[in-house]
Design an enzyme around this catalytic site. Structure first.
Site, short mmCIF file in Angstrom:
data_model
loop_
_atom_site.label_atom_id
_atom_site.label_comp_id
_atom_site.label_asym_id
_atom_site.label_seq_id
_atom_site.Cartn_x
_atom_site.Cartn_y
_atom_site.Cartn_z
N VAL A 1 -35.09 -32.22 0.80
CA VAL A 1 -33.74 -32.47 0.27
C VAL A 1 -33.75 -32.14 -1.22
O VAL A 1 -34.51 -32.75 -1.99
CB VAL A 1 -33.31 -33.94 0.50
CG1 VAL A 1 -31.95 -34.19 -0.16
CG2 VAL A 1 -33.25 -34.23 1.99
N VAL B 1 -31.19 -30.61 -4.66
CA VAL B 1 -29.91 -30.18 -5.23
C VAL B 1 -30.22 -29.46 -6.55
O VAL B 1 -31.02 -29.95 -7.36
CB VAL B 1 -28.98 -31.39 -5.49
CG1 VAL B 1 -27.69 -30.97 -6.19
CG2 VAL B 1 -28.67 -32.10 -4.17
N GLY C 1 -26.13 -35.37 -9.35
CA GLY C 1 -25.34 -36.48 -9.86
C GLY C 1 -23.86 -36.37 -9.56
O GLY C 1 -23.04 -37.03 -10.19
N GLN C 2 -23.50 -35.52 -8.58
CA GLN C 2 -22.09 -35.33 -8.26
C GLN C 2 -21.81 -35.52 -6.76
O GLN C 2 -20.82 -35.02 -6.24
CB GLN C 2 -21.65 -33.91 -8.68
CG GLN C 2 -21.83 -33.65 -10.16
CD GLN C 2 -21.58 -32.18 -10.51
OE1 GLN C 2 -20.47 -31.68 -10.40
NE2 GLN C 2 -22.63 -31.49 -10.90
N GLY C 3 -22.74 -36.20 -6.10
CA GLY C 3 -22.51 -36.52 -4.69
C GLY C 3 -22.98 -35.47 -3.70
O GLY C 3 -22.80 -35.63 -2.49
N GLY D 1 -26.20 -34.44 -3.00
CA GLY D 1 -27.35 -34.93 -2.23
C GLY D 1 -26.91 -35.93 -1.18
O GLY D 1 -27.37 -35.89 -0.03
N TYR E 1 -32.26 -42.88 -2.03
CA TYR E 1 -32.25 -43.21 -0.61
C TYR E 1 -31.81 -44.65 -0.37
O TYR E 1 -31.24 -44.96 0.68
CB TYR E 1 -33.63 -42.91 0.00
CG TYR E 1 -33.93 -41.43 -0.06
CD1 TYR E 1 -33.28 -40.55 0.79
CD2 TYR E 1 -34.80 -40.90 -1.00
CE1 TYR E 1 -33.50 -39.19 0.72
CE2 TYR E 1 -35.04 -39.53 -1.07
CZ TYR E 1 -34.37 -38.68 -0.21
OH TYR E 1 -34.58 -37.33 -0.28
C1 COA Z 1 -32.67 -36.65 -5.42
C2 COA Z 1 -31.48 -35.71 -5.25
C3 COA Z 1 -31.58 -35.00 -3.90
C4 COA Z 1 -30.19 -36.55 -5.30
O1 COA Z 1 -29.08 -35.69 -5.14
P1 COA Z 1 -27.81 -35.85 -6.08
O2 COA Z 1 -26.79 -34.89 -5.63
O3 COA Z 1 -28.26 -35.75 -7.50
O4 COA Z 1 -27.40 -37.36 -5.78
P2 COA Z 1 -25.92 -37.94 -5.58
O5 COA Z 1 -25.08 -37.50 -6.73
O6 COA Z 1 -25.44 -37.62 -4.22
O7 COA Z 1 -26.23 -39.49 -5.71
C5 COA Z 1 -25.91 -40.41 -4.70
C6 COA Z 1 -26.25 -41.79 -5.18
O8 COA Z 1 -27.65 -41.89 -5.44
C7 COA Z 1 -27.90 -42.32 -6.77
N1 COA Z 1 -29.09 -41.63 -7.26
C8 COA Z 1 -29.30 -40.30 -7.33
N2 COA Z 1 -30.54 -40.04 -7.80
C9 COA Z 1 -31.10 -41.24 -8.05
C10 COA Z 1 -32.37 -41.66 -8.55
N3 COA Z 1 -33.32 -40.78 -8.89
N4 COA Z 1 -32.60 -42.99 -8.67
C11 COA Z 1 -31.67 -43.89 -8.33
N5 COA Z 1 -30.44 -43.56 -7.83
C12 COA Z 1 -30.17 -42.26 -7.70
C13 COA Z 1 -26.65 -41.91 -7.54
O9 COA Z 1 -26.49 -42.68 -8.69
C14 COA Z 1 -25.57 -42.14 -6.51
O10 COA Z 1 -25.25 -43.51 -6.48
P3 COA Z 1 -23.76 -44.03 -6.13
O11 COA Z 1 -23.47 -43.53 -4.72
O12 COA Z 1 -23.88 -45.49 -6.24
O13 COA Z 1 -22.89 -43.37 -7.15
C15 COA Z 1 -31.39 -34.67 -6.40
O14 COA Z 1 -31.27 -35.34 -7.62
C16 COA Z 1 -32.58 -33.72 -6.45
O15 COA Z 1 -32.56 -32.68 -5.80
N6 COA Z 1 -33.61 -34.06 -7.23
C17 COA Z 1 -34.76 -33.20 -7.37
C18 COA Z 1 -35.50 -32.98 -6.08
C19 COA Z 1 -35.93 -34.27 -5.41
O16 COA Z 1 -36.61 -35.08 -6.01
N7 COA Z 1 -35.52 -34.43 -4.14
C20 COA Z 1 -35.82 -35.59 -3.37
C21 COA Z 1 -37.04 -35.40 -2.61
S1 COA Z 1 -37.51 -36.88 -1.81
#
Ligand code: COA
Length: 140
Positions: free
Chosen positions: A72, A74, A80-82, A84, A112
């Protein structure tokens, strides 16, 4: 932000998949390895903004009661825009009867948690590169 979601691996540029995984600091492989892994998965989800691939994820599953989520990611400018969260919700929708497990990248557990995942107390892993996974904070 609103993204377009697709499920099919047809037409995916696997070099882009490798590049995005590398860009976000996740394990990455040669493009054709990702093609094989995604094509062999139970569900693949791709998120698009105006024709640009901005995120993806995949689940392997027996399709009955067990599943695991991998890869997974992004693109940084779209985090940070929903996006993921949308990817995960679409993945989970295809696994309605399944227990779903995954291992988060260190520091991403909170993402998660927002999707109702709980920390496992007895999770065990046999990683190919065990020392590196310990170094990166995945195992004791
Ligand atoms: C982790 C990842 C997939 C999250 O996707 P994203 O689009 O940034 O996340 P979203 O904007 O959909 O966030 C959804 C919710 O999770 C929270 N969230 C996102 N990343 C977070 C983090 N690292 N720690 C705590 N909360 C987090 C957001 O604040 C949001 O909360 P809300 O629904 O209360 O507003 C993305 O940041 C990413 O690709 N990171 C790098 C790769 C990675 O580490 N992937 C995960 C592998 S396990």
């Amino acid at each position: 932000m609103k993204v377009d979601i697709t499920y099919s691996c047809a037409g995916i540029n696997w070099t882009t998949i490798t590049a995005i995984l590398k860009q976000v600091g996740m394990a990455h492989h040669a493009p054709d390895e990702h093609r094989k892994a995604f094509e062999a998965s139970f569900t693949t989800v791709f998120a698009w903004n105006k024709g640009q691939l901005v995120g993806f994820g995949r689940a392997i599953s027996d399709g009955v009661y067990q599943a695991a989520v991998y890869d997974v990611a992004v693109v940084p400018e779209f985090q940070g825009q929903g996006v993921g969260s949308a990817i995960m919700k679409h993945l989970l929708k295809t696994l309605p009867q399944c227990n779903v497990i995954l291992y988060a990248s260190p520091g991403k557990e909170g993402f998660y948690t927002t999707l109702s995942f709980k920390k496992m107390k007895t999770g065990m892993a046999l990683f190919k590169n065990g020392a590196a996974m310990t170094e990166r904070g995945f195992t004791d």
